[in-house]
Design an enzyme around this catalytic site. Structure first.
Site, PDB file in Angstrom:
ATOM      1  N   GLY B  15     -11.821   4.098 -36.116  1.00 19.19           N
ATOM      2  CA  GLY B  15     -10.804   4.193 -35.061  1.00 19.19           C
ATOM      3  C   GLY B  15     -10.872   5.527 -34.339  1.00 19.19           C
ATOM      4  O   GLY B  15      -9.872   6.042 -33.845  1.00 19.19           O
ATOM      5  N   ALA B  16     -12.087   6.111 -34.248  1.00 19.11           N
ATOM      6  CA  ALA B  16     -12.226   7.471 -33.724  1.00 19.11           C
ATOM      7  C   ALA B  16     -11.956   7.560 -32.227  1.00 19.11           C
ATOM      8  O   ALA B  16     -11.689   8.639 -31.711  1.00 19.11           O
ATOM      9  CB  ALA B  16     -13.623   8.007 -34.032  1.00 19.11           C
ATOM     10  N   SER B  17     -12.015   6.432 -31.519  1.00 15.99           N
ATOM     11  CA  SER B  17     -11.785   6.530 -30.073  1.00 15.99           C
ATOM     12  C   SER B  17     -10.312   6.419 -29.706  1.00 15.99           C
ATOM     13  O   SER B  17      -9.943   6.571 -28.554  1.00 15.99           O
ATOM     14  CB  SER B  17     -12.635   5.493 -29.311  1.00 15.99           C
ATOM     15  OG  SER B  17     -12.489   4.202 -29.852  1.00 15.99           O
ATOM     16  N   GLY B  18      -9.455   6.182 -30.701  1.00 19.95           N
ATOM     17  CA  GLY B  18      -8.017   6.153 -30.427  1.00 19.95           C
ATOM     18  C   GLY B  18      -7.424   7.553 -30.494  1.00 19.95           C
ATOM     19  O   GLY B  18      -8.122   8.521 -30.804  1.00 19.95           O
ATOM     20  N   ASN B  90      -8.889   4.771 -40.571  1.00 20.02           N
ATOM     21  CA  ASN B  90      -7.852   5.069 -39.585  1.00 20.02           C
ATOM     22  C   ASN B  90      -7.625   3.923 -38.597  1.00 20.02           C
ATOM     23  O   ASN B  90      -6.530   3.776 -38.059  1.00 20.02           O
ATOM     24  CB  ASN B  90      -8.238   6.357 -38.841  1.00 20.02           C
ATOM     25  CG  ASN B  90      -7.423   6.558 -37.590  1.00 20.02           C
ATOM     26  OD1 ASN B  90      -6.214   6.772 -37.661  1.00 20.02           O
ATOM     27  ND2 ASN B  90      -8.060   6.447 -36.432  1.00 20.02           N
ATOM     28  N   SER B 142       1.454   3.308 -42.685  1.00 17.35           N
ATOM     29  CA  SER B 142       2.639   3.468 -41.836  1.00 17.35           C
ATOM     30  C   SER B 142       3.857   3.393 -42.748  1.00 17.35           C
ATOM     31  O   SER B 142       3.821   2.685 -43.765  1.00 17.35           O
ATOM     32  CB  SER B 142       2.713   2.328 -40.820  1.00 17.35           C
ATOM     33  OG  SER B 142       4.025   2.235 -40.309  1.00 17.35           O
ATOM     34  N   TYR B 155       2.541  -6.545 -39.510  1.00 13.59           N
ATOM     35  CA  TYR B 155       2.019  -5.175 -39.541  1.00 13.59           C
ATOM     36  C   TYR B 155       2.441  -4.488 -40.848  1.00 13.59           C
ATOM     37  O   TYR B 155       1.622  -3.881 -41.542  1.00 13.59           O
ATOM     38  CB  TYR B 155       2.556  -4.418 -38.323  1.00 13.59           C
ATOM     39  CG  TYR B 155       2.191  -2.962 -38.257  1.00 13.59           C
ATOM     40  CD1 TYR B 155       0.899  -2.560 -37.918  1.00 13.59           C
ATOM     41  CD2 TYR B 155       3.145  -1.963 -38.497  1.00 13.59           C
ATOM     42  CE1 TYR B 155       0.572  -1.217 -37.836  1.00 13.59           C
ATOM     43  CE2 TYR B 155       2.816  -0.624 -38.415  1.00 13.59           C
ATOM     44  CZ  TYR B 155       1.529  -0.252 -38.074  1.00 13.59           C
ATOM     45  OH  TYR B 155       1.208   1.082 -38.000  1.00 13.59           O
ATOM     46  N   SER B 158       0.495  -5.652 -43.785  1.00  8.65           N
ATOM     47  CA  SER B 158      -0.868  -5.109 -43.846  1.00  8.65           C
ATOM     48  C   SER B 158      -0.856  -3.677 -44.353  1.00  8.65           C
ATOM     49  O   SER B 158      -1.705  -3.277 -45.146  1.00  8.65           O
ATOM     50  CB  SER B 158      -1.539  -5.190 -42.463  1.00  8.65           C
ATOM     51  OG  SER B 158      -0.953  -4.272 -41.568  1.00  8.65           O
ATOM     52  N   LYS B 159       0.148  -2.909 -43.937  1.00 11.37           N
ATOM     53  CA  LYS B 159       0.221  -1.509 -44.349  1.00 11.37           C
ATOM     54  C   LYS B 159       0.708  -1.385 -45.798  1.00 11.37           C
ATOM     55  O   LYS B 159       0.321  -0.448 -46.508  1.00 11.37           O
ATOM     56  CB  LYS B 159       1.126  -0.711 -43.400  1.00 11.37           C
ATOM     57  CG  LYS B 159       0.575  -0.612 -41.973  1.00 11.37           C
ATOM     58  CD  LYS B 159      -0.777   0.102 -41.939  1.00 11.37           C
ATOM     59  CE  LYS B 159      -1.253   0.379 -40.520  1.00 11.37           C
ATOM     60  NZ  LYS B 159      -2.587   1.032 -40.483  1.00 11.37           N
TER      61      LYS B 159
END
Lengths: 468, 253
Positions: B15-18, B90, B142, B155, B158-159
């Site tokens: 997720g490095a581009s977020g 991430n 989260s 969500y 999943s977390k």
């Protein structure tokens, strides 16, 4: 003690003090390019926001655009998509776009000054770390991230912490064949790649005073390579002469008012600084890098240092650097064979850089083992160079003459090193893999030194080859 | 005193581009002992990070929902760089929907990216880490995973799953010098959270939400990056199986 230019501009642009300890600072000029802007526009759309001051944002394309051809669609479909996207974004949000369609594109840090957008006393941001270039005009200019691009579009302001100011005096006289690129490489070598963290660098002294605007831009451009997000030079008559008559510079009566205001912003002789560093011009020789960051540099006459000879803070990457570069301590760089020579970039892709190279390469031929590129910083630079016949001189000598863009400085476009090729480069970064190949090796130096290396096929002292 | 890293470490950040991933990559790239491999969906952004930052060795763009991409990611990076030392899970998506309105596709997509991908990546690197007798895994979760969140059951589930992964793997790999921890942010200033407030069906607005936070503010992405930096460091070697709520007090109720 009086306020320095940085603090005068900061205070006049402060909208509010924030609880976080930061200040909210008004941004006069926002430059955008194709790579760091699309997400910011996406976020604006998702939030249903408009641009606060569209007339304060200017766009162009430089990073991903190919420089070998202008033919559309570009071979790289990603490049084509991004260049379509910035055009659409600019149309939707009413932003002035210096575009390939009208032949006005170029590297964002070349375009700002040449259009007269970059002016003293202003705050300037762009989603690119070399935004410090614009500081040459006595502006506070720095690179920002994509979420800050969004914030500036939406509010024309940013939350920022004030920087300390380090005055760097370069006094004396530079020897023939020593250029502004050598000066900034020398400064970074002395102060370290992290030495400027938390500081704005104010460059001054007799050497800086005597420099042209384009030379000053080279100095300020690489401030970030020394850890300083901001680097600037106080505005003077050379600054005003450069700006007068440019497209976006004030004209008529407004010009005189502007000059009066600009003069009042320059740091006085008794200005207060957090730190002062003095460097003697006579101690600077043609300088080039041997390692994997711009601080790992040496004079052309020196040998690659040993571990013991370098500062303790730099020792951590010493062996990694030599291993990657396939070099040995205590050996000279002179005589090292190169494969590629690159002249261009926001550091050294301006007309005076090209004129200086043309002056010396006339009558020489690029070595048959070297691929050599000269990439003008903007289409305006390209046209001016061609009107002076520089392209003919370059092409006769065996250099490729390109369209405007970032090209091989960062290899987000088709210009890339292959395998472990060595490139003599007039750009600003020699990080591992920076020029496109994971094993590619970069040696930073001045454009004239690059030209000399291209001709000899190896690293050489340009002063000897060209009898400077 | 424990030195920070006896030798350089290879780190994979998903997720490095977020916005959060970007912040983590920026901070870690300042440490010359860390060599970063990055993945995400926005290829241009990854390319740019690699060219802008020191110590980013390589990037590979792709979708972690696809298990074949996960396998390709780990095998190609391991081959080229000799195996990972640190994994930062991430990448994630937020799904805001009442239980009534959930689509089957959304359920698959959210669980695939937020939970199955981290489990699978842990599986793909576990043997390599065991051999090295050293490793760090960070899962970005989260607070919704521990305290729950209305209209975000998918969500949150999943977390919550990531918490189970963190604790169980920490037990299983403890004797190999591998630590696994989870960071659970509260409201972070990112497109992910803003997309929620930008949604016209969402009754919440930004101001009401911030009023609920004891510190009356958003979490900045850089705060997460700084905690990651500590958790993967040598001095954090005794910290494992922990779920740290980084939420400006929001999880305190």
């Amino acid at each position: 003690m009086s306020k320095n230019l940085f603090n005068k501009i900061w205070d006049s642009h402060k909208i509010a003090s924030l609880n976080s300890g930061q200040d909210q600072i008004f941004i006069d000029l926002h430059l955008i390019h194709e790579v760091t802007s699309p997400q910011a526009f996406g976020m604006l759309r998702a939030l249903g926001l408009k641009i606060a001051y569209p007339q304060r944002t200017f766009a162009t394309v430089d990073h991903i655009i190919p420089t070998s051809t202008l033919k559309r669609p570009y071979q790289d479909s990603l490049a084509e998509a991004m260049i379509v996207a910035i055009k659409e974004n600019c149309e939707e949000f009413n932003i002035k776009y210096f575009s390939p369609e009208e032949g006005s594109q170029g590297i964002v840090h070349v375009i700002g000054p040449e259009k007269g957008l970059t002016q003293p006393g202003t705050t300037i941001v762009c989603g690119d770390s070399h935004t410090s270039t614009h500081g040459a005009f006595g502006a506070i200019a720095f690179g920002i991230g994509t979420s800050q691009v969004r914030d500036v579009l939406a509010t024309q302001s940013l939350a920022l912490g004030r920087l300390k100011v380090r005055r760097i005096n370069i006094n004396g006289k530079l020897a023939a064949g020593v250029y502004s690129k050598d000066v900034i490489l020398h400064i970074i070598r002395v102060l370290g790649v992290k030495g400027g963290m938390g500081f704005a660098y104010e460059y001054g002294g007799s050497v800086i005073d005597a420099m042209s605007m384009e030379e000053r831009m080279t100095i300020c451009n690489m401030s970030i390579e020394g850890g300083a997000r901001v680097g600037y030079i106080n505005p003077d008559q050379i600054t005003f002469d450069y700006l007068q008559g440019r497209e976006y510079a004030p004209a008529g009566e407004k010009w005189n008012e502007a000059v009066t205001k600009w003069k009042s912003l320059a740091s006085e002789a008794d200005a207060e600084y957090d730190d002062i560093v003095n460097i003697q011009a006579e101690s600077i020789s043609p300088t080039l890098t041997w390692g994997i960051n711009p601080g790992q540099a040496m004079s052309i006459g020196e040998k690659i240092p040993t571990l013991e000879q370098i500062k303790e803070e730099d020792q951590g990457t010493f062996e990694e650097a030599l291993e990657y570069m396939k070099l040995e301590a205590e050996k000279p760089m002179v005589g090292l064979k190169i494969n590629v020579a690159f002249i261009g970039s926001c550091t050294n892709g301006r007309l005076s850089d090209l004129e200086e190279v043309a002056k010396y390469v006339k009558g020489f031929k690029v070595s048959s083992n070297v691929k050599a590129l000269i990439v003008p910083g903007s289409m305006q630079v390209k046209r001016e160079a061609e009107s002076k016949g520089l392209n003919k001189i370059f092409e006769e000598a065996g250099f490729e003459w390109r369209e405007a863009g970032c090209s091989m400085c960062l290899a987000m476009n088709p210009d890339k090193l292959q395998a472990d090729e060595i490139c003599a480069s007039s750009s600003n970064r020699n990080f591992k893999g920076r020029q496109g190949s994971p094993q590619g090796r970069t040696i930073l130096m001045s454009p004239v030194m690059v030209a000399a290396a291209a001709i000899k096929g190896e690293v050489t002292d340009a002063r000897q080859l060209f009898k400077i | 005193m424990l030195d920070n890293y006896s030798k350089s470490k290879i780190v994979l950040i998903t997720g490095a581009s977020g916005v959060i991933g970007n912040s983590i990559v920026n901070l870690l790239s300042e440490d010359n002992n860390l060599k970063l491999l990055i993945t995400g969906q926005n290829e241009v952004k990854l390319k740019y990070l690699k060219s802008e930052l020191n110590n980013v060795l390589a990037y590979l763009a792709g979708d972690l929902i696809d298990y074949k991409f996960r396998e390709k990611l780990i095998s190609s990076f391991s081959e080229e760089f000799g195996g990972l030392d640190i994994l930062i899970n991430n990448a994630g998506i937020y799904t805001w929907s009442s239980i009534d309105n959930l689509q089957a596709e959304q359920i698959d997509k959210t669980l695939d990216l937020n939970l199955k991908a981290p489990i699978h990546l842990c599986h793909l690197i576990s043997q390599g880490l065991k051999k090295k007798k050293w490793g760090r895994i960070i899962n970005i979760g989260s607070i919704s995973g521990s305290v729950g969140e209305a209209n975000a059951s998918l969500y949150s589930a999943s977390k919550a799953g990531l918490i189970g992964l963190t604790k169980s793997l920490a037990l299983e790999l403890a004797e190999y010098g591998i630590t696994i921890n989870s960071i659970s942010p509260g409201w972070v200033k990112s497109p992910l959270s803003e997309s929620v407030f930008g949604d016209e069906n969402n009754p919440l607005n930004e101001k009401d939400e911030i009023d609920c936070v004891p510190q009356k503010r958003w979490i900045e992405p850089s705060e997460i990056a700084h905690l990651v930096k500590f958790l993967i460091s040598e001095p954090a070697c005794g910290l494992t199986g922990q779920v740290i709520n980084l939420c400006a007090g929001l999880s305190l109720g």
